[in-house]
Design a protein around this motif. Structure first.
Motif, PDB file in Angstrom:
ATOM      1  N   GLU A  24      -1.413 -15.248 -20.814  1.00  0.00           N
ATOM      2  CA  GLU A  24      -2.656 -14.524 -20.513  1.00  0.00           C
ATOM      3  C   GLU A  24      -3.859 -15.434 -20.660  1.00  0.00           C
ATOM      4  OE1 GLU A  24      -5.411 -10.892 -22.324  1.00  0.00           O
ATOM      5  OE2 GLU A  24      -3.381 -11.211 -23.107  1.00  0.00           O
ATOM      6  N   MET A  25      -3.843 -16.270 -21.679  1.00  0.00           N
ATOM      7  CA  MET A  25      -4.972 -17.162 -21.921  1.00  0.00           C
ATOM      8  C   MET A  25      -5.090 -18.216 -20.825  1.00  0.00           C
ATOM      9  SD  MET A  25      -4.575 -17.454 -26.060  1.00  0.00           S
ATOM     10  CE  MET A  25      -6.217 -17.972 -26.512  1.00  0.00           C
ATOM     11  N   ARG A  26      -3.955 -18.747 -20.400  1.00  0.00           N
ATOM     12  CA  ARG A  26      -3.991 -19.727 -19.304  1.00  0.00           C
ATOM     13  C   ARG A  26      -4.559 -19.087 -18.035  1.00  0.00           C
ATOM     14  NH1 ARG A  26       1.382 -20.855 -21.162  1.00  0.00           N
ATOM     15  NH2 ARG A  26       1.468 -22.771 -22.403  1.00  0.00           N
ATOM     16  N   ASP A  27      -4.130 -17.872 -17.743  1.00  0.00           N
ATOM     17  CA  ASP A  27      -4.620 -17.169 -16.553  1.00  0.00           C
ATOM     18  C   ASP A  27      -6.129 -16.950 -16.624  1.00  0.00           C
ATOM     19  OD1 ASP A  27      -2.066 -17.058 -15.530  1.00  0.00           O
ATOM     20  OD2 ASP A  27      -1.707 -14.970 -16.092  1.00  0.00           O
ATOM     21  N   LEU A  28      -6.627 -16.635 -17.813  1.00  0.00           N
ATOM     22  CA  LEU A  28      -8.058 -16.405 -17.973  1.00  0.00           C
ATOM     23  C   LEU A  28      -8.861 -17.695 -17.839  1.00  0.00           C
ATOM     24  CD1 LEU A  28      -8.013 -13.790 -20.855  1.00  0.00           C
ATOM     25  CD2 LEU A  28      -9.051 -13.453 -18.600  1.00  0.00           C
ATOM     26  N   ILE A  29      -8.318 -18.790 -18.328  1.00  0.00           N
ATOM     27  CA  ILE A  29      -9.011 -20.081 -18.167  1.00  0.00           C
ATOM     28  C   ILE A  29      -9.240 -20.362 -16.687  1.00  0.00           C
ATOM     29  CG2 ILE A  29      -8.741 -22.591 -18.399  1.00  0.00           C
ATOM     30  CD1 ILE A  29      -7.288 -21.995 -21.082  1.00  0.00           C
ATOM     31  N   ILE A  30      -8.232 -20.065 -15.882  1.00  0.00           N
ATOM     32  CA  ILE A  30      -8.325 -20.314 -14.441  1.00  0.00           C
ATOM     33  C   ILE A  30      -9.208 -19.282 -13.757  1.00  0.00           C
ATOM     34  CG2 ILE A  30      -7.003 -20.420 -12.282  1.00  0.00           C
ATOM     35  CD1 ILE A  30      -4.624 -21.445 -14.036  1.00  0.00           C
ATOM     36  N   SER A  31      -8.961 -17.996 -14.020  1.00  0.00           N
ATOM     37  CA  SER A  31      -9.682 -16.938 -13.303  1.00  0.00           C
ATOM     38  C   SER A  31     -11.157 -16.863 -13.692  1.00  0.00           C
ATOM     39  CB  SER A  31      -9.018 -15.580 -13.548  1.00  0.00           C
ATOM     40  OG  SER A  31      -9.099 -15.205 -14.915  1.00  0.00           O
ATOM     41  N   GLU A  32     -11.482 -17.281 -14.900  1.00  0.00           N
ATOM     42  CA  GLU A  32     -12.875 -17.218 -15.361  1.00  0.00           C
ATOM     43  C   GLU A  32     -13.610 -18.544 -15.179  1.00  0.00           C
ATOM     44  OE1 GLU A  32     -14.540 -14.628 -16.339  1.00  0.00           O
ATOM     45  OE2 GLU A  32     -12.864 -13.204 -16.304  1.00  0.00           O
ATOM     46  N   ASN A  33     -12.965 -19.485 -14.481  1.00  0.00           N
ATOM     47  CA  ASN A  33     -13.589 -20.781 -14.189  1.00  0.00           C
ATOM     48  C   ASN A  33     -14.034 -21.526 -15.452  1.00  0.00           C
ATOM     49  OD1 ASN A  33     -13.416 -20.528 -11.288  1.00  0.00           O
ATOM     50  ND2 ASN A  33     -15.093 -19.041 -11.424  1.00  0.00           N
ATOM     51  N   LEU A  34     -13.193 -21.462 -16.483  1.00  0.00           N
ATOM     52  CA  LEU A  34     -13.472 -22.225 -17.681  1.00  0.00           C
ATOM     53  C   LEU A  34     -13.028 -23.677 -17.463  1.00  0.00           C
ATOM     54  CD1 LEU A  34     -12.300 -19.648 -20.392  1.00  0.00           C
ATOM     55  CD2 LEU A  34     -14.585 -19.987 -19.447  1.00  0.00           C
ATOM     56  N   ASP A  35     -13.299 -24.499 -18.432  1.00  0.00           N
ATOM     57  CA  ASP A  35     -12.950 -25.915 -18.329  1.00  0.00           C
ATOM     58  C   ASP A  35     -11.433 -26.070 -18.198  1.00  0.00           C
ATOM     59  OD1 ASP A  35     -12.757 -28.653 -18.506  1.00  0.00           O
ATOM     60  OD2 ASP A  35     -13.177 -28.735 -20.669  1.00  0.00           O
ATOM     61  N   LEU A  36     -10.983 -26.503 -17.028  1.00  0.00           N
ATOM     62  CA  LEU A  36      -9.539 -26.612 -16.787  1.00  0.00           C
ATOM     63  C   LEU A  36      -8.870 -27.660 -17.660  1.00  0.00           C
ATOM     64  CD1 LEU A  36      -9.367 -26.234 -12.891  1.00  0.00           C
ATOM     65  CD2 LEU A  36      -8.966 -24.491 -14.647  1.00  0.00           C
ATOM     66  N   GLU A  37      -9.643 -28.577 -18.206  1.00  0.00           N
ATOM     67  CA  GLU A  37      -9.067 -29.573 -19.111  1.00  0.00           C
ATOM     68  C   GLU A  37      -8.466 -28.900 -20.343  1.00  0.00           C
ATOM     69  OE1 GLU A  37     -10.104 -33.983 -20.931  1.00  0.00           O
ATOM     70  OE2 GLU A  37     -11.728 -32.705 -20.192  1.00  0.00           O
ATOM     71  N   MET A  38      -8.964 -27.697 -20.660  1.00  0.00           N
ATOM     72  CA  MET A  38      -8.412 -26.965 -21.804  1.00  0.00           C
ATOM     73  C   MET A  38      -6.924 -26.683 -21.642  1.00  0.00           C
ATOM     74  SD  MET A  38     -11.119 -24.192 -23.270  1.00  0.00           S
ATOM     75  CE  MET A  38     -11.336 -23.249 -21.768  1.00  0.00           C
ATOM     76  N   LEU A  39      -6.455 -26.596 -20.411  1.00  0.00           N
ATOM     77  CA  LEU A  39      -5.043 -26.283 -20.172  1.00  0.00           C
ATOM     78  C   LEU A  39      -4.117 -27.329 -20.789  1.00  0.00           C
ATOM     79  CD1 LEU A  39      -5.296 -25.092 -16.464  1.00  0.00           C
ATOM     80  CD2 LEU A  39      -4.856 -23.654 -18.464  1.00  0.00           C
ATOM     81  N   GLN A  40      -4.645 -28.525 -21.039  1.00  0.00           N
ATOM     82  CA  GLN A  40      -3.845 -29.586 -21.648  1.00  0.00           C
ATOM     83  C   GLN A  40      -3.728 -29.408 -23.168  1.00  0.00           C
ATOM     84  OE1 GLN A  40      -5.092 -33.553 -20.422  1.00  0.00           O
ATOM     85  NE2 GLN A  40      -6.118 -32.685 -18.634  1.00  0.00           N
ATOM     86  N   TYR A  41      -4.428 -28.421 -23.703  1.00  0.00           N
ATOM     87  CA  TYR A  41      -4.446 -28.221 -25.148  1.00  0.00           C
ATOM     88  C   TYR A  41      -3.769 -26.891 -25.479  1.00  0.00           C
ATOM     89  CZ  TYR A  41      -7.369 -32.313 -24.960  1.00  0.00           C
ATOM     90  OH  TYR A  41      -7.815 -33.572 -24.729  1.00  0.00           O
ATOM     91  N   GLY A  42      -4.232 -26.200 -26.478  1.00  0.00           N
ATOM     92  CA  GLY A  42      -3.550 -24.976 -26.869  1.00  0.00           C
ATOM     93  C   GLY A  42      -4.489 -23.947 -27.451  1.00  0.00           C
ATOM     94  N   ASN A  43      -3.909 -22.982 -28.141  1.00  0.00           N
ATOM     95  CA  ASN A  43      -4.634 -21.818 -28.634  1.00  0.00           C
ATOM     96  C   ASN A  43      -5.851 -22.175 -29.482  1.00  0.00           C
ATOM     97  OD1 ASN A  43      -5.117 -19.763 -30.900  1.00  0.00           O
ATOM     98  ND2 ASN A  43      -3.958 -18.552 -29.431  1.00  0.00           N
ATOM     99  N   ASN A  44      -5.737 -23.211 -30.306  1.00  0.00           N
ATOM    100  CA  ASN A  44      -6.860 -23.560 -31.178  1.00  0.00           C
ATOM    101  C   ASN A  44      -8.114 -23.887 -30.378  1.00  0.00           C
ATOM    102  OD1 ASN A  44      -5.453 -23.187 -33.541  1.00  0.00           O
ATOM    103  ND2 ASN A  44      -4.838 -25.322 -33.736  1.00  0.00           N
ATOM    104  N   ILE A  45      -7.933 -24.440 -29.199  1.00  0.00           N
ATOM    105  CA  ILE A  45      -9.058 -24.745 -28.318  1.00  0.00           C
ATOM    106  C   ILE A  45      -9.396 -23.540 -27.441  1.00  0.00           C
ATOM    107  CG2 ILE A  45      -9.869 -26.231 -26.437  1.00  0.00           C
ATOM    108  CD1 ILE A  45      -9.595 -27.624 -29.177  1.00  0.00           C
ATOM    109  N   TRP A  46      -8.405 -22.828 -26.975  1.00  0.00           N
ATOM    110  CA  TRP A  46      -8.613 -21.749 -26.008  1.00  0.00           C
ATOM    111  C   TRP A  46      -9.316 -20.521 -26.571  1.00  0.00           C
ATOM    112  CZ3 TRP A  46      -2.777 -21.528 -24.222  1.00  0.00           C
ATOM    113  CH2 TRP A  46      -2.452 -22.718 -23.551  1.00  0.00           C
TER     114      TRP A  46
END
Length: 210
Positions: A74-96
């Motif tokens: 769900e968090m990965r989907d929100l990073i993409i759908s909400e146009n957040l920093d895609l570099e976050m996808l390389q990290y995890g929950n602590n950053i997300w």
């Protein structure tokens, strides 16, 4: 205003403090909820000391971990759908969970205040520029009473004297911890370190070669 008597004006949220706590109770484990309540208590003490808006601090503190226990997918989907920093996808929950928590509070509870949203967003990685509310939450999350590790008392002492010095110490401590564990460091956390800790001066040291 006394911390124990804080009531929400509904200038920022359409729900009361008790209702916000209920939202968090339904979203978080008991252990995480207790942490959130300790962070609020700590943050309100800092708000009193540094003359920061109690209501904003309370809302930010209670909401800061709203997304902490959401499923990774769900968090990965929100990073993409909400146009957040895609570099976050390389990290995890602590950053997300900070940025996503801010998005969820805005989308689900119509929270629009930038100070509160910024505080939720940056409570783990910090930022080169932070409002007083964001500073309070960043520090309170680190020093809340149940935290116990080497250096925590220094952070608490600094928080009692100067928020900015506390931020610098926390950022430095966090970066050092990640380096010792050989963890990847999210670039924006390094930006925080550079803003609050690094002097910007280059020392002439022939024993160290870039």
């Amino acid at each position: 205003m006394k911390k124990s008597k804080i009531e929400y004006s509904q200038n920022f949220l359409f729900i009361s403090r008790d209702e916000l706590i209920k939202v968090m109770e339904n979203s978080l484990s008991k252990r995480r909820l207790k942490h959130v309540l300790r962070v609020e208590k700590t943050a309100l003490k800092l708000a009193e000391k540094y003359d920061v808006d109690y209501e904003k601090v309370s809302i930010a503190a209670l909401s800061h971990d709203y997304a902490k226990e959401r499923p990774d997918e769900e968090m990965r989907d929100l990073i993409i759908s909400e146009n957040l920093d895609l570099e976050m996808l390389q990290y995890g929950n602590n950053i997300w969970h900070g940025p996503i928590g801010a998005v969820l509070m805005k989308n689900e509870y119509h929270l629009e205040d930038e100070d509160i949203l910024e505080a939720i967003n940056y409570h783990t990685i910090g930022s080169p520029k932070m409002s007083l509310v964001a500073k309070v939450i960043y520090v309170a999350d680190f020093i809340e009473p149940k935290r116990s590790f080497k250096g925590i008392e220094i952070a608490r002492e600094l928080a009692d004297k100067d928020l900015d010095e506390a931020i610098g110490y926390i950022s430095s401590h966090t970066i050092s911890h990640l380096i010792k564990r050989k963890n990847k460091i999210y670039p924006r956390a390094i930006e925080t370190y550079n803003a609050w800790v690094a002097t910007g001066k280059e020392e002439n040291d022939d024993s160290f070669i870039y």
